[in-house]
Design a protein around this motif. Structure first.
Motif, PDB file in Angstrom:
ATOM      1  N   TYR A 173       0.750  -1.177   0.000  1.00  0.00           N
ATOM      2  CA  TYR A 173      -0.060   0.039  -0.064  1.00  0.00           C
ATOM      3  C   TYR A 173       0.780   1.312  -0.028  1.00  0.00           C
ATOM      4  CZ  TYR A 173      -3.895  -2.988   0.636  1.00  0.00           C
ATOM      5  OH  TYR A 173      -4.965  -3.905   0.655  1.00  0.00           O
ATOM      6  N   SER A 174       0.272   2.255  -0.525  1.00  0.00           N
ATOM      7  CA  SER A 174       1.014   3.585  -0.616  1.00  0.00           C
ATOM      8  C   SER A 174       1.403   4.175   0.466  1.00  0.00           C
ATOM      9  CB  SER A 174       0.381   4.471  -1.416  1.00  0.00           C
ATOM     10  OG  SER A 174      -0.892   4.835  -0.896  1.00  0.00           O
ATOM     11  N   SER A 175       0.786   3.890   1.734  1.00  0.00           N
ATOM     12  CA  SER A 175       1.036   4.473   2.887  1.00  0.00           C
ATOM     13  C   SER A 175       2.161   3.715   3.564  1.00  0.00           C
ATOM     14  CB  SER A 175      -0.170   4.495   3.808  1.00  0.00           C
ATOM     15  OG  SER A 175      -0.816   3.054   3.818  1.00  0.00           O
ATOM     16  N   SER A 176       2.604   2.509   3.091  1.00  0.00           N
ATOM     17  CA  SER A 176       3.703   1.643   3.687  1.00  0.00           C
ATOM     18  C   SER A 176       5.028   2.440   3.977  1.00  0.00           C
ATOM     19  CB  SER A 176       3.703   0.553   2.876  1.00  0.00           C
ATOM     20  OG  SER A 176       2.526  -0.450   2.922  1.00  0.00           O
ATOM     21  N   VAL A 177       5.671   1.866   5.035  1.00  0.00           N
ATOM     22  CA  VAL A 177       7.176   2.449   5.310  1.00  0.00           C
ATOM     23  C   VAL A 177       7.955   1.071   5.036  1.00  0.00           C
ATOM     24  CG1 VAL A 177       8.522   3.231   7.048  1.00  0.00           C
ATOM     25  CG2 VAL A 177       6.345   4.144   6.811  1.00  0.00           C
TER      26      VAL A 177
ATOM     27  N   THR B 175      12.360   4.030   4.319  1.00  0.00           N
ATOM     28  CA  THR B 175      11.774   5.037   3.385  1.00  0.00           C
ATOM     29  C   THR B 175      10.243   4.860   3.232  1.00  0.00           C
ATOM     30  OG1 THR B 175      11.883   5.659   0.727  1.00  0.00           O
ATOM     31  CG2 THR B 175      12.332   3.205   1.490  1.00  0.00           C
ATOM     32  N   ARG B 176       9.663   5.931   2.782  1.00  0.00           N
ATOM     33  CA  ARG B 176       8.302   5.557   2.509  1.00  0.00           C
ATOM     34  C   ARG B 176       7.976   5.148   1.223  1.00  0.00           C
ATOM     35  NH1 ARG B 176       4.984   8.343   6.183  1.00  0.00           N
ATOM     36  NH2 ARG B 176       5.843  10.199   7.172  1.00  0.00           N
ATOM     37  N   TRP B 177       6.865   4.106   0.988  1.00  0.00           N
ATOM     38  CA  TRP B 177       6.784   3.450  -0.312  1.00  0.00           C
ATOM     39  C   TRP B 177       6.351   4.503  -1.346  1.00  0.00           C
ATOM     40  CZ3 TRP B 177       8.642  -0.573  -2.130  1.00  0.00           C
ATOM     41  CH2 TRP B 177       8.118  -1.174  -3.220  1.00  0.00           C
TER      42      TRP B 177
ATOM     43  N   TYR C 280      17.712  -7.470   8.255  1.00  0.00           N
ATOM     44  CA  TYR C 280      16.248  -7.703   7.982  1.00  0.00           C
ATOM     45  C   TYR C 280      15.559  -6.628   7.519  1.00  0.00           C
ATOM     46  CZ  TYR C 280      16.992 -11.318  11.744  1.00  0.00           C
ATOM     47  OH  TYR C 280      17.351 -12.350  12.498  1.00  0.00           O
ATOM     48  N   CYS C 281      14.567  -6.994   6.332  1.00  0.00           N
ATOM     49  CA  CYS C 281      13.780  -5.945   5.865  1.00  0.00           C
ATOM     50  C   CYS C 281      12.577  -5.983   6.505  1.00  0.00           C
ATOM     51  CB  CYS C 281      13.547  -6.303   4.272  1.00  0.00           C
ATOM     52  SG  CYS C 281      12.310  -5.368   3.292  1.00  0.00           S
ATOM     53  N   ALA C 282      11.654  -4.805   6.615  1.00  0.00           N
ATOM     54  CA  ALA C 282      10.456  -5.089   7.382  1.00  0.00           C
ATOM     55  C   ALA C 282       9.749  -3.958   6.597  1.00  0.00           C
ATOM     56  CB  ALA C 282      10.716  -4.500   8.879  1.00  0.00           C
ATOM     57  N   ARG C 283       8.209  -4.081   6.973  1.00  0.00           N
ATOM     58  CA  ARG C 283       6.938  -3.246   6.232  1.00  0.00           C
ATOM     59  C   ARG C 283       6.248  -2.991   7.547  1.00  0.00           C
ATOM     60  NH1 ARG C 283       1.636  -3.604   4.094  1.00  0.00           N
ATOM     61  NH2 ARG C 283       1.601  -5.862   4.737  1.00  0.00           N
ATOM     62  N   GLY C 284       6.135  -1.755   7.471  1.00  0.00           N
ATOM     63  CA  GLY C 284       4.864  -1.030   8.601  1.00  0.00           C
ATOM     64  C   GLY C 284       4.288  -0.092   7.983  1.00  0.00           C
ATOM     65  N   SER C 285       3.440   0.803   8.790  1.00  0.00           N
ATOM     66  CA  SER C 285       2.797   1.900   8.463  1.00  0.00           C
ATOM     67  C   SER C 285       3.063   3.105   9.243  1.00  0.00           C
ATOM     68  CB  SER C 285       1.205   1.556   8.704  1.00  0.00           C
ATOM     69  OG  SER C 285       1.066   1.034  10.064  1.00  0.00           O
ATOM     70  N   GLN C 286       4.214   3.095  10.066  1.00  0.00           N
ATOM     71  CA  GLN C 286       4.437   4.326  10.821  1.00  0.00           C
ATOM     72  C   GLN C 286       5.744   4.456  10.308  1.00  0.00           C
ATOM     73  OE1 GLN C 286       2.401   5.845  12.874  1.00  0.00           O
ATOM     74  NE2 GLN C 286       0.815   4.392  12.199  1.00  0.00           N
ATOM     75  N   TYR C 287       6.279   5.930  10.316  1.00  0.00           N
ATOM     76  CA  TYR C 287       7.494   6.340   9.967  1.00  0.00           C
ATOM     77  C   TYR C 287       8.207   6.477  11.321  1.00  0.00           C
ATOM     78  CZ  TYR C 287      10.781   9.330   7.715  1.00  0.00           C
ATOM     79  OH  TYR C 287      11.627  10.208   6.939  1.00  0.00           O
ATOM     80  N   SER C 288       8.963   5.233  11.385  1.00  0.00           N
ATOM     81  CA  SER C 288       9.314   4.804  13.038  1.00  0.00           C
ATOM     82  C   SER C 288      10.590   4.167  13.062  1.00  0.00           C
ATOM     83  CB  SER C 288       8.451   4.497  13.912  1.00  0.00           C
ATOM     84  OG  SER C 288       8.947   3.829  15.081  1.00  0.00           O
ATOM     85  N   SER C 289      11.399   4.330  13.655  1.00  0.00           N
ATOM     86  CA  SER C 289      12.620   3.480  13.811  1.00  0.00           C
ATOM     87  C   SER C 289      12.418   2.355  15.095  1.00  0.00           C
ATOM     88  CB  SER C 289      14.047   4.392  14.236  1.00  0.00           C
ATOM     89  OG  SER C 289      13.403   4.942  15.612  1.00  0.00           O
ATOM     90  N   ASN C 290      11.678   2.373  15.450  1.00  0.00           N
ATOM     91  CA  ASN C 290      11.007   1.371  16.417  1.00  0.00           C
ATOM     92  C   ASN C 290      10.614  -0.070  15.893  1.00  0.00           C
ATOM     93  OD1 ASN C 290       9.983  -0.259  18.590  1.00  0.00           O
ATOM     94  ND2 ASN C 290       8.700   1.264  19.414  1.00  0.00           N
ATOM     95  N   PRO C 291      11.234  -0.939  16.083  1.00  0.00           N
ATOM     96  CA  PRO C 291      11.090  -2.440  15.257  1.00  0.00           C
ATOM     97  C   PRO C 291       9.707  -2.909  15.716  1.00  0.00           C
ATOM     98  CG  PRO C 291      12.618  -2.568  16.976  1.00  0.00           C
ATOM     99  CD  PRO C 291      12.563  -1.406  16.835  1.00  0.00           C
ATOM    100  N   GLN C 292       9.163  -2.454  16.815  1.00  0.00           N
ATOM    101  CA  GLN C 292       7.945  -2.939  17.063  1.00  0.00           C
ATOM    102  C   GLN C 292       6.560  -2.282  16.222  1.00  0.00           C
ATOM    103  OE1 GLN C 292       7.441  -2.183  21.414  1.00  0.00           O
ATOM    104  NE2 GLN C 292       8.857  -3.886  21.929  1.00  0.00           N
ATOM    105  N   GLU C 293       7.099  -1.300  15.791  1.00  0.00           N
ATOM    106  CA  GLU C 293       5.858  -0.663  14.778  1.00  0.00           C
ATOM    107  C   GLU C 293       5.813  -1.384  13.412  1.00  0.00           C
ATOM    108  OE1 GLU C 293       4.170   1.628  15.597  1.00  0.00           O
ATOM    109  OE2 GLU C 293       4.941   2.692  17.051  1.00  0.00           O
TER     110      GLU C 293
END
Length: 122
Positions: free
Chosen positions: A29-33, A51-53, A95-108
């Motif tokens: 999704y376009s909102s992904s980080v 980076t934002r997607w 590791y590569c990861a996908r989230g929805s928050q512009y965050s450096s916290n891996p829990q996001e």
């Protein structure tokens, strides 16, 4: 569900370069980080870059700023991490990861790849 797969890790001498790739299956999704994290031996997982997607906005850890570059190729559903001037302390599983928050916290982050090993040693 989006699955992530990293590649490009390996062994390199200090000062060398590597480029990691993260291929995503399914729609992002376009909102992904999209982010890269790493975990060194005996250390906790730490943020590297994001980076934002659908934006040029990026963020880097201070330890890699000026040496690493995160980029993406939306048409190929792929995120890259170009790593230059590598140091022994860059050693770890990346590791590569996908989230929805512009965050450096891996829990996001809610989607993770299996990781790829990077070893920097002379």
């Amino acid at each position: 569900q989006v699955q992530l797969s990293e590649s490009g890790g390996g062994s390199v001498q200090p000062g060398g370069s590597l480029r990691l790739s993260c291929a995503a299956s399914g729609r992002i999704y376009s909102s992904s980080v999209m982010a890269w994290f790493r975990q060194g031996p005996g250390k906790e997982r730490e943020f590297v870059a994001l980076t934002r997607w659908h934006s040029s906005s990026t963020l880097y850890a201070d330890s890699v700023k000026g040496r690493f570059t995160i980029s993406r190729e939306n048409a190929a559903n792929t995120v890259y991490l170009q790593m230059n001037s590598l140091k022994p302390e860059d050693t770890g599983v990346y590791y590569c990861a996908r989230g929805s928050q512009y965050s450096s916290n891996p829990q996001e982050y809610f989607s993770w790849g299996q990781g790829t090993q990077v070893t920097v040693a002379s």
